[in-house]
Design a protein around this motif. Structure first.
Motif, mmCIF file in Angstrom:
data_model
loop_
_atom_site.group_PDB
_atom_site.id
_atom_site.type_symbol
_atom_site.label_atom_id
_atom_site.label_comp_id
_atom_site.label_asym_id
_atom_site.label_seq_id
_atom_site.Cartn_x
_atom_site.Cartn_y
_atom_site.Cartn_z
ATOM 1 N N LEU A 15 0.827 -1.201 0.000
ATOM 2 C CA LEU A 15 0.000 0.000 0.000
ATOM 3 C C LEU A 15 0.864 1.254 0.000
ATOM 4 O O LEU A 15 0.483 2.281 -0.581
ATOM 5 C CB LEU A 15 -0.932 -0.028 1.214
ATOM 6 C CG LEU A 15 -1.979 -1.150 1.193
ATOM 7 C CD1 LEU A 15 -2.730 -1.212 2.527
ATOM 8 C CD2 LEU A 15 -2.958 -0.967 0.037
ATOM 9 N N ARG A 16 2.032 1.191 0.624
ATOM 10 C CA ARG A 16 2.965 2.325 0.569
ATOM 11 C C ARG A 16 3.536 2.473 -0.834
ATOM 12 O O ARG A 16 3.590 3.585 -1.384
ATOM 13 C CB ARG A 16 4.100 2.118 1.581
ATOM 14 C CG ARG A 16 3.699 2.336 3.028
ATOM 15 C CD ARG A 16 4.831 1.961 3.971
ATOM 16 N NE ARG A 16 6.060 2.715 3.701
ATOM 17 C CZ ARG A 16 7.243 2.405 4.206
ATOM 18 N NH1 ARG A 16 7.384 1.327 4.984
ATOM 19 N NH2 ARG A 16 8.294 3.144 3.929
ATOM 20 N N LEU A 17 3.977 1.358 -1.412
ATOM 21 C CA LEU A 17 4.529 1.395 -2.771
ATOM 22 C C LEU A 17 3.495 1.948 -3.751
ATOM 23 O O LEU A 17 3.824 2.735 -4.661
ATOM 24 C CB LEU A 17 4.939 -0.020 -3.179
ATOM 25 C CG LEU A 17 5.873 -0.176 -4.373
ATOM 26 C CD1 LEU A 17 7.228 0.442 -4.088
ATOM 27 C CD2 LEU A 17 6.038 -1.654 -4.716
ATOM 28 N N HIS A 18 2.257 1.574 -3.555
ATOM 29 C CA HIS A 18 1.154 1.985 -4.409
ATOM 30 C C HIS A 18 0.908 3.489 -4.350
ATOM 31 O O HIS A 18 0.388 4.087 -5.301
ATOM 32 C CB HIS A 18 -0.089 1.209 -3.969
ATOM 33 C CG HIS A 18 -1.327 1.506 -4.728
ATOM 34 N ND1 HIS A 18 -2.417 2.123 -4.168
ATOM 35 C CD2 HIS A 18 -1.663 1.276 -6.026
ATOM 36 C CE1 HIS A 18 -3.367 2.247 -5.063
ATOM 37 N NE2 HIS A 18 -2.940 1.752 -6.197
ATOM 38 N N ARG A 19 1.273 4.117 -3.243
ATOM 39 C CA ARG A 19 1.010 5.546 -3.050
ATOM 40 C C ARG A 19 2.147 6.437 -3.538
ATOM 41 O O ARG A 19 2.006 7.664 -3.557
ATOM 42 C CB ARG A 19 0.767 5.848 -1.568
ATOM 43 C CG ARG A 19 -0.498 5.235 -0.999
ATOM 44 C CD ARG A 19 -0.707 5.684 0.443
ATOM 45 N NE ARG A 19 -0.963 7.121 0.521
ATOM 46 C CZ ARG A 19 -2.164 7.666 0.413
ATOM 47 N NH1 ARG A 19 -3.223 6.913 0.204
ATOM 48 N NH2 ARG A 19 -2.315 8.974 0.503
ATOM 49 N N LEU A 20 3.269 5.866 -3.924
ATOM 50 C CA LEU A 20 4.413 6.687 -4.301
ATOM 51 C C LEU A 20 4.134 7.466 -5.585
ATOM 52 O O LEU A 20 3.519 6.943 -6.514
ATOM 53 C CB LEU A 20 5.655 5.811 -4.490
ATOM 54 C CG LEU A 20 6.182 5.098 -3.242
ATOM 55 C CD1 LEU A 20 7.400 4.266 -3.585
ATOM 56 C CD2 LEU A 20 6.507 6.110 -2.145
ATOM 57 N N PRO A 21 4.617 8.702 -5.665
ATOM 58 C CA PRO A 21 4.415 9.490 -6.883
ATOM 59 C C PRO A 21 5.150 8.879 -8.076
ATOM 60 O O PRO A 21 6.253 8.347 -7.922
ATOM 61 C CB PRO A 21 4.987 10.868 -6.521
ATOM 62 C CG PRO A 21 5.950 10.602 -5.402
ATOM 63 C CD PRO A 21 5.365 9.442 -4.640
ATOM 64 N N GLU A 22 4.507 8.934 -9.219
ATOM 65 C CA GLU A 22 5.077 8.461 -10.481
ATOM 66 C C GLU A 22 5.336 6.944 -10.503
ATOM 67 O O GLU A 22 6.125 6.457 -11.311
ATOM 68 C CB GLU A 22 6.367 9.217 -10.821
ATOM 69 C CG GLU A 22 6.157 10.721 -10.964
ATOM 70 C CD GLU A 22 7.419 11.445 -11.375
ATOM 71 O OE1 GLU A 22 7.957 11.138 -12.459
ATOM 72 O OE2 GLU A 22 7.883 12.306 -10.595
ATOM 73 N N VAL A 23 4.670 6.205 -9.603
ATOM 74 C CA VAL A 23 4.746 4.745 -9.649
ATOM 75 C C VAL A 23 3.374 4.211 -10.056
ATOM 76 O O VAL A 23 2.506 3.981 -9.211
ATOM 77 C CB VAL A 23 5.179 4.144 -8.294
ATOM 78 C CG1 VAL A 23 5.150 2.621 -8.357
ATOM 79 C CG2 VAL A 23 6.581 4.616 -7.919
ATOM 80 N N GLY A 24 3.185 4.080 -11.363
ATOM 81 C CA GLY A 24 1.967 3.489 -11.879
ATOM 82 C C GLY A 24 2.104 1.982 -11.967
ATOM 83 O O GLY A 24 3.082 1.401 -11.478
ATOM 84 N N PRO A 25 1.137 1.312 -12.597
ATOM 85 C CA PRO A 25 1.182 -0.154 -12.664
ATOM 86 C C PRO A 25 2.466 -0.708 -13.267
ATOM 87 O O PRO A 25 3.024 -1.680 -12.751
ATOM 88 C CB PRO A 25 -0.036 -0.498 -13.528
ATOM 89 C CG PRO A 25 -0.989 0.617 -13.290
ATOM 90 C CD PRO A 25 -0.133 1.842 -13.145
#
Length: 365
Positions: A15-25
């Protein structure tokens, strides 16, 4: 929260990784492939992130308290009733959605996550639809939901809302895919509709963090999920500039069926559908035109009644041996997913199989 094989610590890391800026799928999956887990990715040196082509802002944000706080808030949200998360490498992740080139690594679900594995038909169209268009969308939705399909759309005003409501009106199931986080539902005018969907065995889903607001670029992005979850997409009424045509194009790229309803040559809202038909979409005048293609009615030998008695149906026999996810059952049976899901729908409607927790079970006769 949905069952999964990962620890709470790894879930929070995702969930943290998912929230990082410029980190899409795509970047999320690249990090996951490189490090094997979100926990390992978050603890990797910045040089390793740079080697993967990640921008500095993404790496630096790992230490941002807002990222950690947002993940903690999502963990608390998951403790609520009918609030779940589906993860790309877990068995309850929708098999058809996993096939697209950039599946969302994290999918938040309010409602029943099990219906995401059921055969779905997407219905999309204009936000400023005509009254005849809205009536047609509702009528088609009722018929298709009554035939066993889950109706999937984007919870937008206009055609989307009519499609969702039509399914609910006959006790069918429907899925709304948001372009915002589940806690920032847009448009707010559909809050009551979304609540009714969640309360009555349907679902509202989003790949975006729970608190993500309505950014214009996120709505075209969510369209790939609408089409990716579905066996086909029906465009009811759309101008040539409509976002519905984006969904139809994505559906074609994903190998899904594309259907379009024709209209008057004098109605601007019909021109997008006419464009799709010229480009190869199936012209639809009745629900039968869709059912013939998707479930093989009257044309392909997909009906369980035509081929087998239920007690000796090969899918039932496989499920009597052990429960399977749709993807595992496709591998075990050798059937492609659209054919498999169509047959499972008929078996489920007849009471011979049931979907629970992302797996299919044979029911005792």
């Amino acid at each position: 929260m949905s069952q999964s094989d990962i620890s709470p610590a790894e879930l929070e890391a995702r969930l943290r990784l998912h929230r990082l800026p410029e980190v899409g799928p795509q970047r999320y999956h690249a990090l996951f492939r490189a490090f094997g887990s979100a926990s390992s990715a978050l603890s990797a040196p910045a040089s390793a992130w740079r080697a993967l082509g990640l921008p500095p802002a993404s790496s630096e944000a790992r230490r941002n308290p807002e990222v950690r706080d947002g993940a903690s808030a999502a963990m608390r949200w998951l403790e609520g009733c009918k609030q779940h998360v589906l993860l790309h490498d877990q068995p309850d992740y929708p098999a058809l959605l996993a096939e697209i080139k950039d599946p969302p690594p994290v999918l938040f679900v309010a409602g029943d996550p099990g219906i995401l594995e059921k055969p779905q038909l997407a219905m999309v169209g204009s936000r400023r639809a005509s009254r005849p268009g809205l009536d047609t969308a509702a009528a088609f939705s009722k018929c298709l939901a009554g035939a066993g399909f889950v109706i999937t759309s984007g919870l937008a005003l206009g055609i989307d809302g009519a499609a969702h409501q039509g399914a609910l009106d006959i006790g069918g199931q429907t899925i709304g895919v948001l372009g915002t986080g589940l806690q920032k539902l847009y448009p707010q005018r559909h809050r009551a509709l979304a609540d009714a969907m969640i309360a009555n065995g349907s679902a509202v889903v989003s790949e975006f963090p729970l608190d993500a607001g309505p950014l214009s670029g996120n709505f075209p992005r969510r369209n790939r999920i609408i089409s990716g979850l579905s066996l086909g997409v029906l465009v009811v009424e759309a101008s040539v500039a409509s976002g519905s045509l984006i969904t139809a194009r994505l559906a074609a790229e994903q190998g899904r069926e594309v259907y379009a309803l024709p209209g008057s040559i004098h109605h601007p809202g019909a021109r997008g559908c006419h464009q799709l038909i010229r480009d190869g979409a199936t012209l639809v005048e009745t629900v039968e035109h869709i059912l013939e293609g998707l479930r093989g009615w009257r044309s392909m030998p997909l009906s369980t009644a035509d081929l087998f008695t239920h007690s000796c149906h090969p899918l039932v026999q496989l499920l009597q041996a052990a429960p399977h996810t749709s993807e595992a059952l496709a591998c075990a049976s050798g059937w492609d997913l659209p054919r498999l899901l169509a047959a499972l729908t008929e078996l489920e409607l007849d009471g011979h199989v049931v979907l629970e927790g992302g797996r299919w079970f044979a029911r005792a006769s």
